[in-house]
Design an enzyme around this catalytic site. Structure first.
Site, PDB file in Angstrom:
ATOM      1  N   PHE A 126      51.695 102.430  32.988  1.00 23.06           N
ATOM      2  CA  PHE A 126      51.353 102.367  34.607  1.00 23.06           C
ATOM      3  C   PHE A 126      52.229 101.682  35.532  1.00 23.06           C
ATOM      4  O   PHE A 126      51.957 102.160  36.403  1.00 23.06           O
ATOM      5  CB  PHE A 126      49.621 100.834  34.799  1.00 23.06           C
ATOM      6  CG  PHE A 126      49.481 100.100  35.369  1.00 23.06           C
ATOM      7  CD1 PHE A 126      49.242 100.969  36.995  1.00 23.06           C
ATOM      8  CD2 PHE A 126      49.443  98.628  35.297  1.00 23.06           C
ATOM      9  CE1 PHE A 126      48.740 100.326  37.823  1.00 23.06           C
ATOM     10  CE2 PHE A 126      48.960  98.372  36.851  1.00 23.06           C
ATOM     11  CZ  PHE A 126      48.798  98.885  37.952  1.00 23.06           C
ATOM     12  N   TYR A 140      52.343  89.482  21.355  1.00 19.59           N
ATOM     13  CA  TYR A 140      52.804  89.966  22.574  1.00 19.59           C
ATOM     14  C   TYR A 140      53.351  88.842  23.641  1.00 19.59           C
ATOM     15  O   TYR A 140      54.400  89.177  23.301  1.00 19.59           O
ATOM     16  CB  TYR A 140      51.921  90.717  23.595  1.00 19.59           C
ATOM     17  CG  TYR A 140      52.084  91.093  24.811  1.00 19.59           C
ATOM     18  CD1 TYR A 140      52.734  91.862  25.165  1.00 19.59           C
ATOM     19  CD2 TYR A 140      51.567  90.110  26.050  1.00 19.59           C
ATOM     20  CE1 TYR A 140      52.817  92.344  26.281  1.00 19.59           C
ATOM     21  CE2 TYR A 140      52.071  90.286  27.624  1.00 19.59           C
ATOM     22  CZ  TYR A 140      52.507  92.075  27.786  1.00 19.59           C
ATOM     23  OH  TYR A 140      53.004  92.510  28.622  1.00 19.59           O
TER      24      TYR A 140
END
Ligand code: UDP
Length: 315
Positions: free
Chosen positions: A14, A148
């Site tokens: 993206f 993450y």
């Protein structure tokens, strides 16, 4: 003088693909590297055939060879939506650690300026609100999001180490929630989930009681902030995001209204360690980069909705 060259890891994602467009528009040659595990080559389809563009399918956790001179490297490779990194925990840890090491090695070898895509997740479930760059964060290292958060925290640490010990020119952007065309409808994030549920007249799933907050930045604003940071002298991390904060329940209602949907809003259990609040303090970006977001949510949401509607119609 020939054109300068930028490498974007995660270039089919993206943000990576929007950055590729911006850098080509700024007169650079762009090489996108992506292993396509969460990226989508369709995001770059319009650039194939452009002589300033090249695509390399590669996993950056392995040794990276790119022939020729490189001026800039933007390291955006990583699963980035919560359901992606829950599904791909080891790859997420590897790309943030081994991947960042390899990409920094490439930057050192080529004498290129390196920009790390870091994240508001380094602040974890923040005890300070809004979040300023000098806040060290509140991250659970062993929780599901730790794969993450800690990978990105490690990535920041190794980036600073390469800067201090090898003299690599480095930049670190801490990216807050961003939305816009080319998000994956099924990436599990709040906006694509709410839009696809609303357009299909399915129940809109708000997690928890919906009182948790986020602050959503439109992609063109984010890309502009990153470009300015890349061209600046700022070595320490800079928050880039839109400070307009909203509860997730309000956000679901906005999406329902905008789509004219009859969907019911229902609640589901809150995922573990889901941050209760999030809002960037952007005074540093304002002062150092002369940057602030320009696109308000109603305008950004309308453009994004058009994109999702076209995608769904083409299915
Ligand atoms: N969320 C939600 N319903 C969904 C997806 C997400 O209520 O179908 C919530 C999620 O729990 C979080 C917020 O929306 O509080 C933003 O989630 P997202 O996955 O977009 O990204 P995050 O900001 O958590 O990284």
């Amino acid at each position: 003088m020939g054109k300068q060259t930028a490498v974007i890891t995660g270039g089919a994602g993206f943000l990576g693909s929007h950055l590729a467009d911006r850098l080509i528009k700024e007169g650079l040659k762009v090489i996108c590297i992506d292993n396509l595990i969460t990226g989508n080559i369709d995001n770059l389809a319009h650039l194939f055939g452009n002589e300033d563009f090249q695509f390399i399918k590669h996993d950056v956790t392995n040794y990276i060879h790119v022939p020729g001179e490189i001026d800039y490297i933007l390291h955006f490779a990583s699963p980035a939506s919560p359901i992606d990194y829950l599904k791909l925990p080891i790859q997420t840890l590897k790309v943030g650690s081994l991947g960042t090491h390899k990409v920094l090695g490439l930057a050192k070898e080529k004498n290129a300026r390196f920009l790390l895509a870091s994240t508001s997740e380094v602040y974890g479930d923040p005890a300070i609100h809004p979040q300023k760059e000098d806040y060290w964060g509140n991250v659970n290292p062993i929780g599901p999001r730790g794969v993450y958060d800690e990978a990105k925290r490690f990535a920041e640490a190794i980036t600073m180490a390469y800067h201090r010990y090898h003299g690599v020119e480095t930049r670190i952007v801490r990216i807050f929630n961003t939305y816009g065309p080319r998000m994956r409808l099924n990436d599990g994030r709040a906006l694509p989930a709410f839009v696809s549920q609303a357009l299909n007249n399915e129940d809109i799933t708000v997690f928890g009681d919906g009182s948790q907050t986020r602050s959503f930045c439109y992609v063109s604003d984010l890309v502009d902030g990153i470009f300015r940071l890349l061209m600046s002298d700022e070595v320490n991390p800079v928050n880039i995001g839109n400070p307009e904060e909203i509860t997730i329940m309000q956000f679901a209602e906005e999406v329902r209204k905008l789509t004219g949907s009859k969907s019911k809003i229902i609640t589901k259990p809150l995922p573990e360690d889901d941050p209760k609040v999030r809002q960037p303090d952007i005074s540093k970006a304002r002062a150092v980069l002369g940057w602030e977001p320009k696109v308000d949510r109603s305008e950004g949401l309308r453009t994004t909705l058009d994109y999702f509607q076209n995608k769904l119609n083409r299915k």
